[in-house]
Design an enzyme around this catalytic site. Structure first.
Site, PDB file in Angstrom:
ATOM      1  N   GLU A   1     -90.982  34.735   3.768  1.00  0.00           N
ATOM      2  CA  GLU A   1     -92.385  34.664   4.188  1.00  0.00           C
ATOM      3  C   GLU A   1     -93.294  34.233   3.038  1.00  0.00           C
ATOM      4  O   GLU A   1     -94.250  33.471   3.237  1.00  0.00           O
ATOM      5  CB  GLU A   1     -92.824  36.014   4.746  1.00  0.00           C
ATOM      6  CG  GLU A   1     -92.336  36.302   6.153  1.00  0.00           C
ATOM      7  CD  GLU A   1     -90.857  36.630   6.218  1.00  0.00           C
ATOM      8  OE1 GLU A   1     -90.257  36.489   7.302  1.00  0.00           O
ATOM      9  OE2 GLU A   1     -90.297  37.047   5.176  1.00  0.00           O
TER      10      GLU A   1
ATOM     11  N   HIS B   1     -91.849  45.337  14.009  1.00  0.00           N
ATOM     12  CA  HIS B   1     -92.111  44.267  14.961  1.00  0.00           C
ATOM     13  C   HIS B   1     -93.389  44.494  15.768  1.00  0.00           C
ATOM     14  O   HIS B   1     -93.781  43.619  16.537  1.00  0.00           O
ATOM     15  CB  HIS B   1     -90.941  44.127  15.940  1.00  0.00           C
ATOM     16  CG  HIS B   1     -89.679  43.630  15.327  1.00  0.00           C
ATOM     17  ND1 HIS B   1     -88.947  44.354  14.427  1.00  0.00           N
ATOM     18  CD2 HIS B   1     -89.004  42.458  15.503  1.00  0.00           C
ATOM     19  CE1 HIS B   1     -87.877  43.671  14.069  1.00  0.00           C
ATOM     20  NE2 HIS B   1     -87.888  42.523  14.708  1.00  0.00           N
TER      21      HIS B   1
END
Length: 336
Positions: free
Chosen positions: A70, A139
């Protein structure tokens, strides 16, 4: 130019996630400098298929599968934007974005001021966010307040397919970085008539979803549908007339629409999925207190997630504000 849907306009019935793809397809066709990048965005079409088949149309040089990093995704996007490209970087979930936080707040948000206007960071950082789909740990976060707090970043969260396409196109065209959060709980929950043509929805403008006179309810993203449901049920069952304002953009925040609504009703409720402490609901509340206190008839109520890490499956529905809890919050404010 922004526009409203007209009877003469050719439309398509899209879900929210399909509207994401349509916006990307539209802008990639309009502007060769727009590239899509992220983990599995190419052949696999992204974890939620938001970029499905884009690689077939635009090729691997414009739909770029990245390594699982990321920080690398964000840093590469900042570099691309500094040299004139318009990258749209996808993070598979908002809960995975934290390794990129340094790139976003130390570089993307500061590039214009650091370079004294010589460079800008016209990049969009997309991420599905929020709970409700029974996903595992990391998540389901709703941590939009992290980015709202950082000057130099814009934060946009649509709640309808129509707004999704228009706001994402506007975000891609914006000269500064935009955190574009997509409420995955309603990715495929309903469809909307979306113009086939190119259009934009401005960032920084809230939308009144339901007119009302008794109380103003401010919300955004996946909390908009349950808030609307609660408002409709209260009107039908108890005669409480709630105005529902979908903020849509959290930074910049549309303070004028917030104030105008509150002036009309004198009562306010803010519904957010995120934990209560330090959230955007607190900022909305403070804005009302500072700007229009003399219109206030009751304490402003916050209906929120809890100040705990997002729970796993068994407690997920209890954690999220749902119509019954939203109705309780509205009722408490009206009856004060």
């Amino acid at each position: 130019m922004s526009q409203e849907l007209t009877d003469q306009e050719s439309t398509q019935s899209l879900t929210l996630v399909q509207a994401v793809r349509d916006a990307l397809y539209t802008e990639m066709g309009n502007d060769d400098s727009v590239v899509v990048m992220g983990e599995d965005v190419g052949e696999n079409g992204g974890v939620f298929r938001a970029t499905q088949e884009l690689v077939d149309e635009f090729g691997e040089k414009r739909v770029i599968d990245t390594p699982l990093s990321e920080a690398g995704i964000a840093g590469t996007a900042v570099g691309m934007a500094a040299y004139g490209m318009r990258p749209v970087a996808e993070f598979q979930f908002l809960g995975f974005i934290y390794p990129a936080y340094d790139q976003l707040v130390s570089h993307a948000a500061r590039l214009r001021t650091r370079s004294n206007g010589r460079f800008s960071c016209s990049a969009v950082f997309r991420a599905p966010y929020g709970g409700g789909i029974h996903a595992p740990e990391h998540h389901s976060e709703s941590s939009e307040a992290f980015f709202v707090h950082q000057p130099g970043l814009k934060v946009a969260i649509p709640s309808t397919p129509y707004d999704t396409k228009g706001m994402l196109i506007q975000a891609i065209r914006d000269p500064d970085p935009v955190i574009f959060l997509e409420p995955k709980l309603i990715y495929r929950a309903f469809r909307d008539d979306v113009p086939e043509t190119d259009y934009t929805v401005p960032l920084g403008e809230a939308k009144v979803r339901r007119e009302g006179s008794d109380v103003s309810v401010f919300t955004w993203g996946a909390m908009t549908p349950p808030t609307m449901e609660a408002a409709e049920e209260l009107a039908e069952e108890e005669g409480i007339d709630a105005e529902v304002v979908d903020l849509r953009s959290l930074s910049p925040l549309d303070e004028e629409t917030i104030k105008e609504s509150f002036k009309k009703t004198g009562r306010g409720v803010v519904v957010q999925e995120a934990p209560k402490t330090g959230g955007v609901a607190s900022e909305v509340t403070a804005t009302i207190q500072e700007e229009i206190l003399l219109y206030q008839e009751a304490p402003i109520n916050r209906v929120t997630g809890f100040d705990v890490p997002f729970p796993l499956y068994a407690l997920e529905e209890y954690y999220l504000p749902e119509p019954a809890r939203i109705k309780d919050g509205i009722r408490e404010t009206v009856e004060f």
